[in-house]
Design an enzyme around this catalytic site. Structure first.
Site, PDB file in Angstrom:
ATOM      1  CG  LEU A 126      -2.194  -0.859   1.124  1.00 29.55           C
ATOM      2  CD1 LEU A 126      -1.861  -2.311   0.850  1.00 29.55           C
ATOM      3  CD2 LEU A 126      -3.013  -0.752   2.409  1.00 29.55           C
ATOM      4  CB  ILE A 127       3.034   2.534  -2.579  1.00 32.21           C
ATOM      5  CG1 ILE A 127       4.217   3.498  -2.639  1.00 32.21           C
ATOM      6  CG2 ILE A 127       2.209   2.564  -3.870  1.00 32.21           C
ATOM      7  CD1 ILE A 127       5.295   3.080  -3.617  1.00 32.21           C
ATOM      8  CE  LYS A 178      -3.654   4.720   7.489  1.00 28.95           C
ATOM      9  NZ  LYS A 178      -2.753   4.572   8.637  1.00 28.95           N
ATOM     10  N   GLY A 232       3.559   0.634   5.645  1.00 28.95           N
ATOM     11  CA  GLY A 232       4.707   1.285   6.269  1.00 28.95           C
ATOM     12  C   GLY A 232       4.425   1.760   7.680  1.00 28.95           C
ATOM     13  CD  GLN A 242       1.167   4.420  11.614  1.00 25.33           C
ATOM     14  OE1 GLN A 242       2.271   4.501  12.130  1.00 25.33           O
ATOM     15  NE2 GLN A 242       0.927   4.856  10.390  1.00 25.33           N
ATOM     16  CB  CYS A 255      15.659  12.630 -16.663  1.00 27.16           C
ATOM     17  SG  CYS A 255      14.307  11.652 -17.362  1.00 27.16           S
TER      18      CYS A 255
END
Length: 482
Positions: free
Chosen positions: A183-184, A265, A287, A296, A456
């Protein structure tokens, strides 16, 4: 050129069948990564190492760098493989190779030997060390903490002169463990946790919950593509983007203020679990770190976990923020995280740190779960390798040029380290440096009467940033691809 790949020590203590499987997978991973540099290279596996042989000397540094970022490799040795006749011949070859390095330095000789010989490893160390000491007047022997260690490997009738040792990232080869879904969010935590699972041998897919528009998704795509390209490009992975704005709107309207964080969440875990089940993924990765924010705490994390049977892995659970940021700096995601657009649509004024299950469930009874089902059903799933191509399609309105006009300036958006290693010089046009992570805050300070050609190395970052700047209203932006 030749490289000797040394295995991560945990691989070497596995049973014979498991060790062979890990080595076979690592060999395949190395081939998959290096074929982009040299299609003719050879990768040969042995019981305790893997050999990489390539012909294109121009790709030596690129191949060496790529090897140090493949999970499962403890270190690599860059070697010169030559035949020898006797111990004196070994000394002469070592003298020719190491004379310049040893002048004015302390040194010792370390030898590893395989095969049948008339001498032992220690005898070679003494003979070669004594000879080097006699023939290089400014050098002297020091067996503990020398300036230079002369590494030699003798295998049958071949001598390996070790030109350099380079540390790998260790861990297990990707593919030796099962797939996970990360889960980014693009911040420090999710990038580091994704890397840690890749390093442990998992193929990491990415799930992004978009709470605030295209700018955030562009940033997260950059992070996911960077992590995959740098550490996991041996395997195909998915990038799944879910538009979570309708879910956020429903929470804001239906859920009590103090319970919003935990409910959000829980909705994310529900959605991610559906995605994981759809693609046969065994676990979710987050994370989260214990006590970092209100959602958390142990009580709240337990309530979040309760909504799904899918295993949730939290590799950072005991890490403090400073440690996480240091890891992000090491793997190269710190600059992405510092400049990631943030969305604060679901921030409670007084969030609960010890949510009560009955109360959370009562709040969720007011929630229309058809909204959650709909956003999951409509999730955008792409092969992460196609992010560059998809970005190119999305920025079709941003012109890509190979030349330049009198009012054009090339804007080098690579990181400072990349620019220092390989400065860009183009004859006939000015080149200005502005790293990608400063574009959102510093581009407006540039001369807006100029046309800025973003550049780039691979062209992915320049296209993504061009799209972002266009969305911010800057029309004087093009992509430079010579």
């Amino acid at each position: 050129m030749k490289f000797i790949i040394k295995l991560f020590p945990e691989i070497t203590i596995k049973s014979q069948s498991v060790r062979l499987r890990f080595i076979k997978i690592l060999t395949g991973n190395i081939r998959n990564v290096l074929k982009h540099y040299d299609e003719t290279l050879a990768v040969v596996r042995h019981w305790d190492n893997i050999e990489v042989r390539a012909k294109d000397e121009n790709q030596r540094l690129a191949i060496r760098d790529a090897l140090t970022r493949i999970p499962g490799i403890h270190h690599i040795l860059e070697v010169e493989d030559v035949p020898f006749t006797d111990m004196h011949d070994i000394f002469e070859k070592a003298l020719a190779q190491y004379r310049e390095q040893l002048e004015g330095k302390t040194f010792c000789v370390r030898v590893k030997r395989r095969g049948k010989h008339e001498f032992s490893s220690i005898e070679v160390e003494r003979y070669v060390g004594g000879g080097l000491n006699q023939h290089i007047e400014s050098a002297r022997v020091k067996l503990t903490n020398p300036d230079v260690t002369v590494h030699l490997e003798v295998e049958d009738d071949r001598l390996l002169l070790i030109k350099g040792r380079y540390e790998g990232i260790g861990g297990f080869p990707i593919g030796t463990q099962e797939d996970v879904l990360s889960l980014i969010s693009g911040g420090f935590d999710s990038g580091v946790s994704s890397y840690m699972l890749m390093r442990r041998g998992c193929r990491v897919h990415y799930c992004f919950f978009n709470l605030g528009g295209a700018a955030h998704e562009i940033g997260v795509r950059q992070v996911a593509h960077y992590l995959w390209n740098r550490f996991g490009s041996s395997h195909r992975v998915r990038f799944v983007a879910i538009n979570f704005e309708p879910v956020v709107g429903e929470i804001l309207e239906k859920v009590d203020d103090g319970q919003m964080g935990v409910v959000l969440k829980r909705m994310m875990v529900r959605a991610a679990s559906k995605v994981a089940e759809r693609y046969g993924v065994q676990a979710l990765v987050t994370g989260e770190a214990l006590g970092q924010v209100s959602s958390q705490t142990l009580t709240n994390l337990r309530l979040i976990d309760n909504v799904s049977d899918t295993l949730i892995l939290r590799p950072l659970i005991s890490y403090d923020k400073e440690h996480i940021i240091n890891l992000a700096r090491q793997i190269g995601t710190e600059d992405f995280a510092r400049t990631m657009p943030e969305y604060c649509g679901v921030i409670s004024k007084s969030p609960t740190v010890k949510a009560i299950k009955a109360k959370i469930e009562a709040e969720e009874e007011n929630f229309d779960f058809s909204i959650l089902d709909k956003v999951v059903e409509e999730a955008n799933n792409v092969d992460i390798r196609e992010i560059a191509q998809q970005t190119q399609q999305e920025v079709v309105e941003v012109e890509t040029v190979s030349g330049f006009g009198p009012n054009d300036v090339i804007l080098d958006i690579r990181s400072v380290d990349e620019q220092d290693d390989k400065p860009l010089k183009v004859e006939g046009v000015d080149v200005v440096s502005l790293p990608f992570y400063k574009l959102s805050t510093k581009f407006g300070d540039l001369d807006q009467s100029k046309t800025w050609l973003l550049w780039c190395e691979r062209g992915v970052m320049s296209r993504l940033q061009a799209l972002y700047l266009r969305e911010q209203g800057f029309e004087n932006v093009k992509v430079y691809r010579p």
